[in-house]
Design a protein around this motif. Structure first.
Motif, PDB file in Angstrom:
ATOM      1  N   LEU A   1      30.237  78.274  34.243  1.00 51.28           N
ATOM      2  CA  LEU A   1      30.480  79.221  33.142  1.00 51.28           C
ATOM      3  C   LEU A   1      31.635  78.770  32.259  1.00 51.28           C
ATOM      4  O   LEU A   1      31.687  79.091  31.078  1.00 51.28           O
ATOM      5  CB  LEU A   1      30.799  80.609  33.720  1.00 51.28           C
ATOM      6  CG  LEU A   1      29.697  81.257  34.556  1.00 51.28           C
ATOM      7  CD1 LEU A   1      30.210  82.536  35.207  1.00 51.28           C
ATOM      8  CD2 LEU A   1      28.465  81.549  33.693  1.00 51.28           C
ATOM      9  N   SER A   2      32.581  78.018  32.843  1.00 48.42           N
ATOM     10  CA  SER A   2      33.806  77.652  32.120  1.00 48.42           C
ATOM     11  C   SER A   2      33.684  76.366  31.323  1.00 48.42           C
ATOM     12  O   SER A   2      34.439  76.132  30.398  1.00 48.42           O
ATOM     13  CB  SER A   2      34.969  77.460  33.111  1.00 48.42           C
ATOM     14  OG  SER A   2      35.209  78.634  33.831  1.00 48.42           O
TER      15      SER A   2
ATOM     16  N   CYS B   1      35.826  70.049  36.323  1.00 44.75           N
ATOM     17  CA  CYS B   1      36.761  71.057  35.812  1.00 44.75           C
ATOM     18  C   CYS B   1      37.175  70.712  34.384  1.00 44.75           C
ATOM     19  O   CYS B   1      37.571  69.573  34.110  1.00 44.75           O
ATOM     20  CB  CYS B   1      38.001  71.104  36.721  1.00 44.75           C
ATOM     21  SG  CYS B   1      39.232  72.293  36.185  1.00 44.75           S
ATOM     22  N   PRO B   2      37.095  71.677  33.449  1.00 45.11           N
ATOM     23  CA  PRO B   2      37.472  71.388  32.065  1.00 45.11           C
ATOM     24  C   PRO B   2      38.973  71.183  31.880  1.00 45.11           C
ATOM     25  O   PRO B   2      39.402  70.579  30.918  1.00 45.11           O
ATOM     26  CB  PRO B   2      36.982  72.614  31.288  1.00 45.11           C
ATOM     27  CG  PRO B   2      36.881  73.700  32.299  1.00 45.11           C
ATOM     28  CD  PRO B   2      36.556  73.046  33.609  1.00 45.11           C
TER      29      PRO B   2
ATOM     30  N   PHE C   1      31.775  87.443  46.053  1.00 44.69           N
ATOM     31  CA  PHE C   1      32.573  87.027  44.900  1.00 44.69           C
ATOM     32  C   PHE C   1      31.985  85.743  44.350  1.00 44.69           C
ATOM     33  O   PHE C   1      31.187  85.081  45.017  1.00 44.69           O
ATOM     34  CB  PHE C   1      34.047  86.799  45.285  1.00 44.69           C
ATOM     35  CG  PHE C   1      34.228  85.998  46.546  1.00 44.69           C
ATOM     36  CD1 PHE C   1      34.598  86.633  47.714  1.00 44.69           C
ATOM     37  CD2 PHE C   1      34.016  84.627  46.560  1.00 44.69           C
ATOM     38  CE1 PHE C   1      34.756  85.908  48.884  1.00 44.69           C
ATOM     39  CE2 PHE C   1      34.175  83.902  47.719  1.00 44.69           C
ATOM     40  CZ  PHE C   1      34.541  84.549  48.892  1.00 44.69           C
ATOM     41  N   GLU C   2      32.341  85.405  43.154  1.00 41.28           N
ATOM     42  CA  GLU C   2      31.787  84.201  42.536  1.00 41.28           C
ATOM     43  C   GLU C   2      32.367  82.949  43.178  1.00 41.28           C
ATOM     44  O   GLU C   2      33.564  82.855  43.427  1.00 41.28           O
ATOM     45  CB  GLU C   2      32.100  84.200  41.040  1.00 41.28           C
ATOM     46  CG  GLU C   2      31.266  85.170  40.249  1.00 41.28           C
ATOM     47  CD  GLU C   2      31.469  84.994  38.756  1.00 41.28           C
ATOM     48  OE1 GLU C   2      30.469  84.942  38.044  1.00 41.28           O
ATOM     49  OE2 GLU C   2      32.624  84.898  38.330  1.00 41.28           O
ATOM     50  N   ARG C   3      31.513  81.985  43.456  1.00 36.18           N
ATOM     51  CA  ARG C   3      31.956  80.695  43.970  1.00 36.18           C
ATOM     52  C   ARG C   3      32.557  79.882  42.828  1.00 36.18           C
ATOM     53  O   ARG C   3      32.244  80.096  41.657  1.00 36.18           O
ATOM     54  CB  ARG C   3      30.771  79.935  44.580  1.00 36.18           C
ATOM     55  CG  ARG C   3      30.054  80.681  45.690  1.00 36.18           C
ATOM     56  CD  ARG C   3      30.976  81.025  46.836  1.00 36.18           C
ATOM     57  NE  ARG C   3      30.247  81.640  47.946  1.00 36.18           N
ATOM     58  CZ  ARG C   3      30.822  82.217  48.976  1.00 36.18           C
ATOM     59  NH1 ARG C   3      32.137  82.307  49.049  1.00 36.18           N
ATOM     60  NH2 ARG C   3      30.098  82.738  49.948  1.00 36.18           N
ATOM     61  N   VAL C   4      33.397  78.923  43.194  1.00 34.28           N
ATOM     62  CA  VAL C   4      34.040  78.090  42.174  1.00 34.28           C
ATOM     63  C   VAL C   4      32.989  77.290  41.412  1.00 34.28           C
ATOM     64  O   VAL C   4      33.099  77.074  40.203  1.00 34.28           O
ATOM     65  CB  VAL C   4      35.090  77.155  42.820  1.00 34.28           C
ATOM     66  CG1 VAL C   4      35.743  76.279  41.761  1.00 34.28           C
ATOM     67  CG2 VAL C   4      36.151  77.978  43.540  1.00 34.28           C
ATOM     68  N   GLN C   5      31.926  76.884  42.109  1.00 37.13           N
ATOM     69  CA  GLN C   5      30.840  76.151  41.450  1.00 37.13           C
ATOM     70  C   GLN C   5      30.228  76.980  40.320  1.00 37.13           C
ATOM     71  O   GLN C   5      29.916  76.476  39.248  1.00 37.13           O
ATOM     72  CB  GLN C   5      29.777  75.800  42.495  1.00 37.13           C
ATOM     73  CG  GLN C   5      28.811  74.707  42.056  1.00 37.13           C
ATOM     74  CD  GLN C   5      27.947  74.230  43.206  1.00 37.13           C
ATOM     75  OE1 GLN C   5      28.059  74.707  44.335  1.00 37.13           O
ATOM     76  NE2 GLN C   5      27.076  73.284  42.928  1.00 37.13           N
TER      77      GLN C   5
ATOM     78  N   LYS D   1      33.862  75.983  27.558  1.00 36.76           N
ATOM     79  CA  LYS D   1      34.944  76.680  26.871  1.00 36.76           C
ATOM     80  C   LYS D   1      36.262  75.905  26.867  1.00 36.76           C
ATOM     81  O   LYS D   1      37.210  76.328  26.226  1.00 36.76           O
ATOM     82  CB  LYS D   1      35.180  78.043  27.536  1.00 36.76           C
ATOM     83  CG  LYS D   1      33.944  78.930  27.586  1.00 36.76           C
ATOM     84  CD  LYS D   1      34.282  80.192  28.352  1.00 36.76           C
ATOM     85  CE  LYS D   1      33.037  81.042  28.596  1.00 36.76           C
ATOM     86  NZ  LYS D   1      33.323  82.168  29.477  1.00 36.76           N
ATOM     87  N   GLU D   2      36.309  74.802  27.615  1.00 39.26           N
ATOM     88  CA  GLU D   2      37.549  74.030  27.748  1.00 39.26           C
ATOM     89  C   GLU D   2      38.701  74.904  28.228  1.00 39.26           C
ATOM     90  O   GLU D   2      39.837  74.757  27.800  1.00 39.26           O
ATOM     91  CB  GLU D   2      37.909  73.334  26.423  1.00 39.26           C
ATOM     92  CG  GLU D   2      36.920  72.242  26.056  1.00 39.26           C
ATOM     93  CD  GLU D   2      37.409  71.390  24.903  1.00 39.26           C
ATOM     94  OE1 GLU D   2      38.543  71.568  24.460  1.00 39.26           O
ATOM     95  OE2 GLU D   2      36.634  70.542  24.452  1.00 39.26           O
ATOM     96  N   THR D   3      38.360  75.817  29.112  1.00 41.25           N
ATOM     97  CA  THR D   3      39.391  76.677  29.692  1.00 41.25           C
ATOM     98  C   THR D   3      38.954  77.045  31.102  1.00 41.25           C
ATOM     99  O   THR D   3      37.808  76.846  31.479  1.00 41.25           O
ATOM    100  CB  THR D   3      39.603  77.942  28.844  1.00 41.25           C
ATOM    101  OG1 THR D   3      40.704  78.681  29.386  1.00 41.25           O
ATOM    102  CG2 THR D   3      38.366  78.831  28.838  1.00 41.25           C
TER     103      THR D   3
END
Length: 266
Positions: free
Chosen positions: A12-13, A210-211, A3-7, A16-18
């Protein structure tokens, strides 16, 4: 990759400010709501572990443990240069490529908690935490599994082995002082927790930028399963302690350690 790591999610996020919906905490848990204070803000006790007055040291640690369950210690004996090296090798590990980090990932079917991973709950409906981690044992030698120790950066093993040596001395002093504060023999808690066979585990938590830090948490409200947690903080704020029905932010003291009384001692 399982699964994708939070890093990876963070990279990727960020533009997008989300953040993905599964990371957004319920409204009552969102940091923007839990961090508000009215009136003077209390501070976590700070104790000088080098205090030559043993009775005073025992009293201060006993009071802090009883009233707060957490306190900071200064003059603990771990060289500041070693703490800086420990933080540096941990940071460099998380700067490696994703492929290289995955080489020491916790196996999907493992019953152990050792390895690189993300703290994702088994319940698919549960909210995820904004954190990746590296977890492995550092003492005693027979319990160490070096396959979960990074080979990059090259100094990782040397720094962690030196840190383990100093850490054990700090833990011994804390357990002795806590035993005396409970009116027990000085060796009572250490012997009760396993004596010379006590396992020391190292966990590095990595919180990617984190955005929307107002919506998510790196670690949800919890107690620790350990006997003691000895936390090496850095200058980035965020650690909060729940006391008297409100959250209190831990003030950063350079080179201090944060000591948390774990479930096993409680």
């Amino acid at each position: 990759m399982e699964f994708e790591r939070v890093q990876t999610v963070a990279s990727l996020s960020f533009d997008k400010e989300t953040i993905p919906e599964e990371f957004i905490r319920p409204e009552k848990e969102q940091p923007a709501r839990t961090a508000s204070h009215h009136g003077p803000v209390p501070e976590i006790p700070a104790v000088d572990l080098g205090d030559p007055d043993q009775e005073n040291l025992v009293r201060l640690i006993a009071e802090a443990s009883k009233e707060w369950g957490i306190f900071q210690v200064v003059n603990h004996g771990i060289p500041s240069e070693l703490i800086s090296k420990l933080q540096d090798v941990g940071k460099k590990f998380f700067e490696l490529s994703q492929e290289e980090k995955e080489l020491i990932a916790k196996p999907p079917d493992s019953k152990s908690i050792e390895g690189y991973g993300s703290k994702l709950q088994n319940n698919t409906q549960a909210r995820k935490s904004w954190v990746d981690h590296l977890f492995h044992k550092i003492w005693p030698p027979p319990s160490i599994n070096y396959k979960f120790w990074p080979t990059n950066p090259p100094s990782y093993r040397e720094v962690n082995e030196e840190y383990a040596k100093y850490l054990r001395e700090v833990a011994d002093k804390l357990l002795t002082t806590l035993s005396l504060g409970l009116g027990l023999e000085g060796n009572a808690l250490k012997e009760g927790a396993g004596g010379e066979e006590i396992e020391f585990m190292l966990k590095i938590n990595y919180y990617p930028p984190c955005p929307r830090p107002d919506l998510t948490l790196g670690v949800v409200a919890h107690t620790d399963l350990s006997a003691l947690t000895i936390l090496v903080p850095n200058e980035v704020p965020g650690l909060q302690i729940f006391k008297d029905e409100k959250w209190v932010e831990a003030k950063y003291i350079p080179n201090a350690l944060i000591i948390h009384i774990g479930d096993q001692i409680e």
